[in-house]
Design a protein around this motif. Sequence first.
Motif, PDB file in Angstrom:
ATOM      1  N   ILE A  48      32.843  31.606  13.214  1.00 49.67           N
ATOM      2  CA  ILE A  48      32.719  31.221  14.624  1.00 49.67           C
ATOM      3  C   ILE A  48      31.475  30.732  14.173  1.00 49.67           C
ATOM      4  O   ILE A  48      31.316  29.434  14.690  1.00 49.67           O
ATOM      5  CB  ILE A  48      32.760  31.944  16.500  1.00 49.67           C
ATOM      6  N   LEU A  49      30.701  31.150  13.946  1.00 47.76           N
ATOM      7  CA  LEU A  49      29.019  29.889  13.860  1.00 47.76           C
ATOM      8  C   LEU A  49      29.027  29.263  12.729  1.00 47.76           C
ATOM      9  O   LEU A  49      28.657  28.599  13.122  1.00 47.76           O
ATOM     10  CB  LEU A  49      28.140  31.552  13.631  1.00 47.76           C
ATOM     11  N   VAL A  50      29.891  29.049  11.759  1.00 47.22           N
ATOM     12  CA  VAL A  50      30.002  28.182  10.741  1.00 47.22           C
ATOM     13  C   VAL A  50      30.391  26.727  11.798  1.00 47.22           C
ATOM     14  O   VAL A  50      29.253  26.269  11.729  1.00 47.22           O
ATOM     15  CB  VAL A  50      31.122  28.589  10.025  1.00 47.22           C
ATOM     16  N   ARG A  51      30.936  27.059  12.118  1.00 46.36           N
ATOM     17  CA  ARG A  51      31.741  25.692  13.108  1.00 46.36           C
ATOM     18  C   ARG A  51      30.505  25.776  14.504  1.00 46.36           C
ATOM     19  O   ARG A  51      30.629  24.246  14.299  1.00 46.36           O
ATOM     20  CB  ARG A  51      33.035  26.167  13.729  1.00 46.36           C
ATOM     21  N   LYS A  52      30.176  26.395  14.635  1.00 45.34           N
ATOM     22  CA  LYS A  52      29.264  26.021  16.214  1.00 45.34           C
ATOM     23  C   LYS A  52      28.012  26.206  15.332  1.00 45.34           C
ATOM     24  O   LYS A  52      27.317  24.831  16.281  1.00 45.34           O
ATOM     25  CB  LYS A  52      28.870  27.329  16.867  1.00 45.34           C
ATOM     26  N   LEU A  53      27.826  26.367  13.912  1.00 46.88           N
ATOM     27  CA  LEU A  53      26.137  25.680  13.633  1.00 46.88           C
ATOM     28  C   LEU A  53      26.354  24.167  13.739  1.00 46.88           C
ATOM     29  O   LEU A  53      25.239  23.091  13.789  1.00 46.88           O
ATOM     30  CB  LEU A  53      25.900  26.187  12.195  1.00 46.88           C
ATOM     31  N   ARG A  54      27.593  23.791  13.306  1.00 49.14           N
ATOM     32  CA  ARG A  54      27.816  21.846  13.270  1.00 49.14           C
ATOM     33  C   ARG A  54      27.441  21.365  14.183  1.00 49.14           C
ATOM     34  O   ARG A  54      27.430  20.081  14.720  1.00 49.14           O
ATOM     35  CB  ARG A  54      29.271  21.349  12.836  1.00 49.14           C
TER      36      ARG A  54
ATOM     37  N   LEU B 281      22.456  29.334  19.826  1.00 47.56           N
ATOM     38  CA  LEU B 281      23.052  29.231  18.569  1.00 47.56           C
ATOM     39  C   LEU B 281      23.841  30.681  18.831  1.00 47.56           C
ATOM     40  O   LEU B 281      23.035  31.264  18.111  1.00 47.56           O
ATOM     41  CB  LEU B 281      22.767  29.115  17.161  1.00 47.56           C
ATOM     42  N   GLY B 282      24.479  30.664  19.435  1.00 47.39           N
ATOM     43  CA  GLY B 282      24.742  32.087  19.609  1.00 47.39           C
ATOM     44  C   GLY B 282      26.875  32.267  19.655  1.00 47.39           C
ATOM     45  O   GLY B 282      27.483  31.249  19.259  1.00 47.39           O
ATOM     46  N   ALA B 283      26.823  33.796  19.103  1.00 52.12           N
ATOM     47  CA  ALA B 283      28.046  33.738  19.167  1.00 52.12           C
ATOM     48  C   ALA B 283      28.602  34.643  20.075  1.00 52.12           C
ATOM     49  O   ALA B 283      28.325  34.918  20.958  1.00 52.12           O
ATOM     50  CB  ALA B 283      27.675  35.354  17.487  1.00 52.12           C
TER      51      ALA B 283
END
Length: 370
Positions: free
Chosen positions: A239-245, A188-190
């Motif tokens: 960005i991380l909120v969206r990538k976490l999904r 999980l990268g920013a």
Amino acid sequence: MTVDVWGYLDEYHEERAEILEAVDEVFASGRLILGAEVTRFENDFAGYHDVPHCVSVDNGTNAIVLALRALGVGPGDEVITVANTAAPTVVAIDAVGAKAVFADVDPDTYLMDVASLPGLISSRTRCVLVVHLYGQCVEMKPVLRVARANDLVVLEDCAQSHGARHHGRTCGTMGDAAAFSFYPTKVLGAYGDGGAVLSADATTDAALRRLRYYGMEDRYFVERLPGHNSRLDEVQAAILVRKLRRLDTYVARRRHIAERYADGLRDTDLVLPTVAPGNDHVYYLYVVRHPDRDRIIEEMARHSVRLNVSYRWPVHTMTGFRSLGYGAGSLPRTEKAAEGIFSLPMFPSLTDAAQDRVIEGLRKVLSAGG
């Protein structure tokens, strides 16, 4: 075209609209530091792990630093960890004034040899810092048993293991706290630096929130020191909120790539990754081993495939850590592994066609010999 060991551009093109939407929402919000996106990400990340508390910070190194401080580790204390980790793990121990004490590793998984823990404990030992390396977890039951028997705290370094599971437990939920990195290469990268600390304890959570913001409880009033400026940026949080999904999707793709490597290379003399019992590996890295590693890397570069070594120099062999008192031969299994390990390209947007080039190139280089 070169196949790199890691890349993000194809993934970015696929997710670009969502990423830019996140950035625009932050810029239009009127709040750029410790705003709604940080709160949202902390809540979502805690929820993913089913723990009550998450404190986001500016990078993975400071996640370890602040976690150690929040757990009461400081000058004069000893922290048991491993030397085959990224140097920031040990830099963080040094930053709080503690001393790293190294356990050797299992020769097959490269994870901490937990059976050695009792012999490493002294009157100064305060913490066991386990590193869930390459995408799978250390065997935690014996670690926790030894720690509880000796009044030690346990900190999980989860920088390489987002989404991994261990006997059904999610990585980062088994110790007293867990530190994560969101450096761009991570599972999980920013799109820059970032980190977080998970905990189940309200006192630890409060200490972490104070530590990351200058030692303040309320704005501009420092309650106690030490304090840090260690805040996750609102843009990275959004960005991380969206990538976490997408995390479980990223993990599934990494496992698919790992399966294809195993199928394509199992009849070669490469030593392929070993998954420890009870582990669901997420393959942050696909680490193989061969005594002719350096020749293989050079030859593969001629085939336009870039490989990597994580990590060529164990921490205890670095001159910056000479004061810890470890000489050559002091961690024989760690040192032996470092002589032969290397990583194959591994990232979700690696195509099957590009991976086939890696497999075919390796088979040719291996069959050619020295």
